[in-house]
Scaffold this active site. Sequence first.
Site, PDB file in Angstrom:
ATOM      1  N   ASN A 128       0.901  -1.516  -0.353  1.00 13.88           N
ATOM      2  CA  ASN A 128       0.235   0.324  -0.030  1.00 13.88           C
ATOM      3  C   ASN A 128       0.781   1.314  -0.006  1.00 13.88           C
ATOM      4  O   ASN A 128       0.165   2.718  -0.460  1.00 13.88           O
ATOM      5  CB  ASN A 128      -1.397   0.124   1.238  1.00 13.88           C
TER       6      ASN A 128
ATOM      7  N   THR B  76      11.150 -18.458 -30.698  1.00 19.51           N
ATOM      8  CA  THR B  76       9.270 -18.703 -30.154  1.00 19.51           C
ATOM      9  C   THR B  76       8.579 -18.927 -31.284  1.00 19.51           C
ATOM     10  O   THR B  76       9.146 -17.651 -32.523  1.00 19.51           O
ATOM     11  CB  THR B  76       9.008 -16.824 -29.822  1.00 19.51           C
TER      12      THR B  76
ATOM     13  N   LYS C 167       5.714 -18.246 -33.857  1.00 13.57           N
ATOM     14  CA  LYS C 167       5.222 -17.641 -34.985  1.00 13.57           C
ATOM     15  C   LYS C 167       4.227 -17.965 -35.731  1.00 13.57           C
ATOM     16  O   LYS C 167       4.478 -18.737 -36.146  1.00 13.57           O
ATOM     17  CB  LYS C 167       6.158 -16.194 -35.037  1.00 13.57           C
TER      18      LYS C 167
ATOM     19  N   HIS D 105       8.600 -16.857 -18.331  1.00 12.86           N
ATOM     20  CA  HIS D 105       9.176 -15.407 -19.176  1.00 12.86           C
ATOM     21  C   HIS D 105       8.491 -14.400 -17.679  1.00 12.86           C
ATOM     22  O   HIS D 105       7.591 -14.410 -17.143  1.00 12.86           O
ATOM     23  CB  HIS D 105       7.449 -15.139 -20.159  1.00 12.86           C
TER      24      HIS D 105
END
Length: 475
Positions: free
Chosen positions: A123, A173, A175, A294
């Site tokens: 907080n 990765t 794609k 990740h």
Amino acid sequence: MSPKTETKASVGFKAGVKDYRLTYYTPEYQTKDTDILAAFRVTPQPGVPPEEAGAAVAAESSTGTWTTVWTDGLTSLDRYKGRCYDIEPVPGEETQFIAYVAYPLDLFEEGSVTNLFTSIVGNVFGFKALRALRLEDLRIPPSYSKTFQGPPHGIQVERDKLNKYGRPLLGCTIKPKLGLSAKNYGRAVYECLRGGLDFTKDDENVNSQPFMRWRDRFVFCAEALNKAQAETGEIKGHYLNATAGTCEEMMKRAIFARELGVPIVMHDYLTGGFTANTSLAHYCRDNGLLLHIHRAMHAVIDRQRNHGMHFRVLAKALRMSGGDHIHAGTVVGKLEGERDVTLGFVDLLRDDFIEKDRSRGIYFTQDWVSMPGVLPVASGGIHVWHMPALTEIFGDDSVLQFGGGTLGHPWGNAPGAVANRVALEACVQARNEGRDLAREGNEVIREACKWSPELAAACEIWKEIKFEFDVIDRL
């Protein structure tokens, strides 16, 4: 309530509001080896003195609240309170300063990054007396870090499992990140691994969508890597993303991955949460799985210079929570990352003992007391022309991950993988021969093109691709 039993404000304690600095600003305090130390970049509201703002941070992130309460008398504030013990200006910033806060170890649950962050970055970041607040660094004492398992396996164990030494590991990765069917996805995995990559990867937002359910993806990817292993004689892996909507579902996916015999799974540790990540890391160690991490969502937290939390803190938290790889920027690609800052937190991920070095953003000496290291992953907008710089910047203990830089090859996925493997091996050989990759890197790549048509084609298509923007997060 009768007058005889009514509690008077004047009895037992003095009610009211006191300046935080009267209790929580203690410049005479000598920090202990067991203290958790924090460096905050503080921007107070106009009219709020630095000492009061620093003390407010210490108070609101430990034992304090906005007013005096009678239950303060039931405990020892001197034992449990956070203390702002030093304040220093930020060069070039008239309205900002660094506040150093020491927290006693007893404030935190053992082995819980969740509890650590709930206090230190809770907080207090919404406190009205502060215009902005950023956690720049944490010193984790050995007495606390030893309560964590840390990475499931670490760098050396991973190399031994893969039987790969003396060079960075290569990844890709798949794609497009969304939209492929499971079978076509597995085909792309096979082509990349057959071409010479060590790993392929689910993108961070590939979970279990209508176009490709997780179980189908896991099965086709396992088939692809087994076929590639048989053809190449090398151990291969695909980061199967186990991130899910519940911890129970996440664990179900990790268990199925283990049953398929794959070597590695993946987790989005910020969106998935530290509690889930730590649970998965414990499972991975117990069951021989590597864990790729990740950092999706990190830039929401760490990109602004005056508010949030620096990635070096998130990197330390990940090393404690557990992960064998984590994305760490590229310096040269499309994602944010200044060289000295990046190398600072890369060392915090990999090394056992890291000296204080403000030139690289390291505010405290950090001793990990033999906690396993984490491989940094360079990923995002990189291609073969970047290979010399990446090899020189990150060294052998890293994963260099080319998504578009593999799948964008004009001849297909396998030739794209061949181009990256040839470029990497050429750079490693040149470095081992004593050549200066920073100065001769382009020449090394051109020489390799003469005997690799796949690399020559990649060099031609990406020769003009650059990402030349100023970084935001400078020292």
